[in-house]
Every structure is written in structure tokens, then in C-alpha cells.
Design a protein around this motif. Structure first.
Motif, PDB file in Angstrom:
ATOM      1  N   THR A 188      -8.975  -7.523   0.525  1.00  0.00           N
ATOM      2  CA  THR A 188      -8.196  -8.345   1.395  1.00  0.00           C
ATOM      3  C   THR A 188      -7.427  -9.337   1.495  1.00  0.00           C
ATOM      4  O   THR A 188      -6.337  -9.477   2.032  1.00  0.00           O
ATOM      5  CB  THR A 188      -9.584  -8.868   2.640  1.00  0.00           C
ATOM      6  OG1 THR A 188     -11.027  -9.606   1.976  1.00  0.00           O
ATOM      7  CG2 THR A 188     -10.236  -7.762   3.374  1.00  0.00           C
ATOM      8  N   LYS A 232     -13.588   8.018   0.532  1.00  0.00           N
ATOM      9  CA  LYS A 232     -14.257   7.440   0.048  1.00  0.00           C
ATOM     10  C   LYS A 232     -13.926   6.087   1.069  1.00  0.00           C
ATOM     11  O   LYS A 232     -11.936   6.455   1.121  1.00  0.00           O
ATOM     12  CB  LYS A 232     -14.466   7.575  -1.163  1.00  0.00           C
ATOM     13  CG  LYS A 232     -15.483   8.517  -1.151  1.00  0.00           C
ATOM     14  CD  LYS A 232     -15.530   8.617  -2.850  1.00  0.00           C
ATOM     15  CE  LYS A 232     -16.773   9.795  -2.895  1.00  0.00           C
ATOM     16  NZ  LYS A 232     -16.965   9.397  -4.139  1.00  0.00           N
ATOM     17  N   GLU A 233     -14.417   4.778   1.067  1.00  0.00           N
ATOM     18  CA  GLU A 233     -13.714   3.612   0.984  1.00  0.00           C
ATOM     19  C   GLU A 233     -13.152   3.227  -0.416  1.00  0.00           C
ATOM     20  O   GLU A 233     -13.396   4.011  -1.627  1.00  0.00           O
ATOM     21  CB  GLU A 233     -14.734   2.704   1.033  1.00  0.00           C
ATOM     22  CG  GLU A 233     -15.311   2.632   2.788  1.00  0.00           C
ATOM     23  CD  GLU A 233     -16.197   2.116   2.923  1.00  0.00           C
ATOM     24  OE1 GLU A 233     -16.352   1.862   3.897  1.00  0.00           O
ATOM     25  OE2 GLU A 233     -16.815   1.055   2.024  1.00  0.00           O
ATOM     26  N   ARG A 234     -11.572   2.079  -0.331  1.00  0.00           N
ATOM     27  CA  ARG A 234     -11.218   1.986  -1.042  1.00  0.00           C
ATOM     28  C   ARG A 234     -12.161   1.528  -1.889  1.00  0.00           C
ATOM     29  O   ARG A 234     -13.379   0.222  -2.139  1.00  0.00           O
ATOM     30  CB  ARG A 234     -10.104   0.999  -0.921  1.00  0.00           C
ATOM     31  CG  ARG A 234      -8.623   0.488  -2.144  1.00  0.00           C
ATOM     32  CD  ARG A 234      -8.007  -0.226  -1.016  1.00  0.00           C
ATOM     33  NE  ARG A 234      -9.012  -1.844  -0.913  1.00  0.00           N
ATOM     34  CZ  ARG A 234      -8.185  -2.400   0.186  1.00  0.00           C
ATOM     35  NH1 ARG A 234      -7.220  -1.973   0.215  1.00  0.00           N
ATOM     36  NH2 ARG A 234      -8.212  -3.187   0.830  1.00  0.00           N
ATOM     37  N   GLU A 235     -12.422   1.429  -3.489  1.00  0.00           N
ATOM     38  CA  GLU A 235     -12.577   0.307  -4.601  1.00  0.00           C
ATOM     39  C   GLU A 235     -11.458   0.113  -5.464  1.00  0.00           C
ATOM     40  O   GLU A 235     -11.099   0.563  -5.619  1.00  0.00           O
ATOM     41  CB  GLU A 235     -13.969   1.332  -5.010  1.00  0.00           C
ATOM     42  CG  GLU A 235     -13.470   2.898  -5.898  1.00  0.00           C
ATOM     43  CD  GLU A 235     -14.256   3.649  -6.627  1.00  0.00           C
ATOM     44  OE1 GLU A 235     -15.153   3.093  -6.773  1.00  0.00           O
ATOM     45  OE2 GLU A 235     -14.100   4.395  -7.483  1.00  0.00           O
ATOM     46  N   GLN A 278      -8.755   5.075  -3.883  1.00  0.00           N
ATOM     47  CA  GLN A 278      -8.968   5.333  -3.133  1.00  0.00           C
ATOM     48  C   GLN A 278      -9.478   7.293  -3.137  1.00  0.00           C
ATOM     49  O   GLN A 278      -8.297   7.836  -3.036  1.00  0.00           O
ATOM     50  CB  GLN A 278      -8.368   5.519  -1.193  1.00  0.00           C
ATOM     51  CG  GLN A 278      -9.102   5.831  -0.372  1.00  0.00           C
ATOM     52  CD  GLN A 278      -9.042   5.166   1.010  1.00  0.00           C
ATOM     53  OE1 GLN A 278      -7.933   4.711   1.010  1.00  0.00           O
ATOM     54  NE2 GLN A 278      -9.465   4.664   1.858  1.00  0.00           N
ATOM     55  N   SER A 298     -13.167  -7.212  -3.332  1.00  0.00           N
ATOM     56  CA  SER A 298     -12.511  -6.731  -2.687  1.00  0.00           C
ATOM     57  C   SER A 298     -11.077  -7.379  -2.130  1.00  0.00           C
ATOM     58  O   SER A 298     -10.502  -7.808  -3.005  1.00  0.00           O
ATOM     59  CB  SER A 298     -12.760  -7.819  -1.166  1.00  0.00           C
ATOM     60  OG  SER A 298     -12.574  -7.859   0.221  1.00  0.00           O
TER      61      SER A 298
END
Length: 125
Positions: free
Chosen positions: A110, A43-46, A39, A108
Motif C-alpha cells: 500500500t 489470488k491476492e497480491r503478495e 498476483q 503490504s
């Protein structure tokens, strides 16, 4: 409880190399895949890379293919991320997580658990 501990970050110049380590506690590589995510500020986590359980496969983000390599040492319960030819856009906090799955995905994060505190990677231009 699944827990991971990251280490190995630092400050390098463009073109330099670092090797990150991710040590797994409370689980095994027999049924857990390990993923690296990063991250950057704002910015978003990638997803960066992952290795499936039993080292049956790996996956890489297009942005790091040919420069990063993920590997595991079962005896040390540790997954490594060798990062070569680093670029400023690789800067960020790198985290690893464990996924109770045989395959792995970086689409993802998640489904991953046990995130560590992260390790900072900074690449200067």
C-alpha cells in the motif's frame, strides 16, 4: 512522477530460471526502496522481495528464499529479480513499485507507488 517499467517475464519449465528487470524513472535509489509483488489468478497480491534504498538491505518471502535474489544497478536505475528453480506456484504477474522509505517491506504494497504494467511469469509443470 515516479514510474517503473518491468520486463523479463516468460514461460519456463519447472526448475528453470528468469531474470526480471524493474527500471525506475522520476526518482532515485537514494531515498526509494523497490519492491517486487506478484498476483496469481484468483489470488491476492503478495510480496515477493524488496531492496531498501542505498542497497542497505533486502527481504524475501519465505516461499522464495534461497531461490530468488534481488539486486540493483544504480547506474542503470534498475532492480533485478533473479529467479532460479522456478515452481508452478511462482506463476503470476509480477509488478514492481517504489516506496519513499529507507527500509523496505513486503508485508503490504500500500505504500508503494509508480507500479508498472507488470510482466507475466508462467512456470509449467
Amino acid at each position: 512522477e515516479v514510474q517503473l517499467v518491468e520486463s523479463g517475464g516468460g514461460l519456463v519449465q519447472t526448475g528453470g530460471s528468469l531474470r526480471l528487470s524493474c527500471t525506475l524513472h522520476g526518482a532515485t535509489f537514494d531515498d526509494h526502496s523497490i519492491g517486487w509483488f506478484r498476483q496469481a489468478p484468483g489470488k491476492e497480491r503478495e510480496g515477493v522481495s524488496c531492496i531498501s534504498s542505498r542497497n542497505l538491505g533486502t527481504s524475501y518471502a519465505d516461499s522464495v528464499k534461497g531461490r530468488f535474489k534481488i539486486s540493483s544497478d544504480d547506474a542503470k536505475m534498475t532492480v533485478y529479480l533473479q529467479m532460479d528453480n522456478l515452481k508452478p506456484e511462482d506463476t503470476g504477474v509480477y509488478y514492481c513499485g517504489a516506496d519513499y522509505a529507507f527500509g523496505c517491506t513486503i508485508e503490504s504494497g500500500t505504500t508503494y507507488v509508480g507500479w508498472g504494467q507488470g510482466t507475466q511469469v508462467s512456470v509449467s509443470s
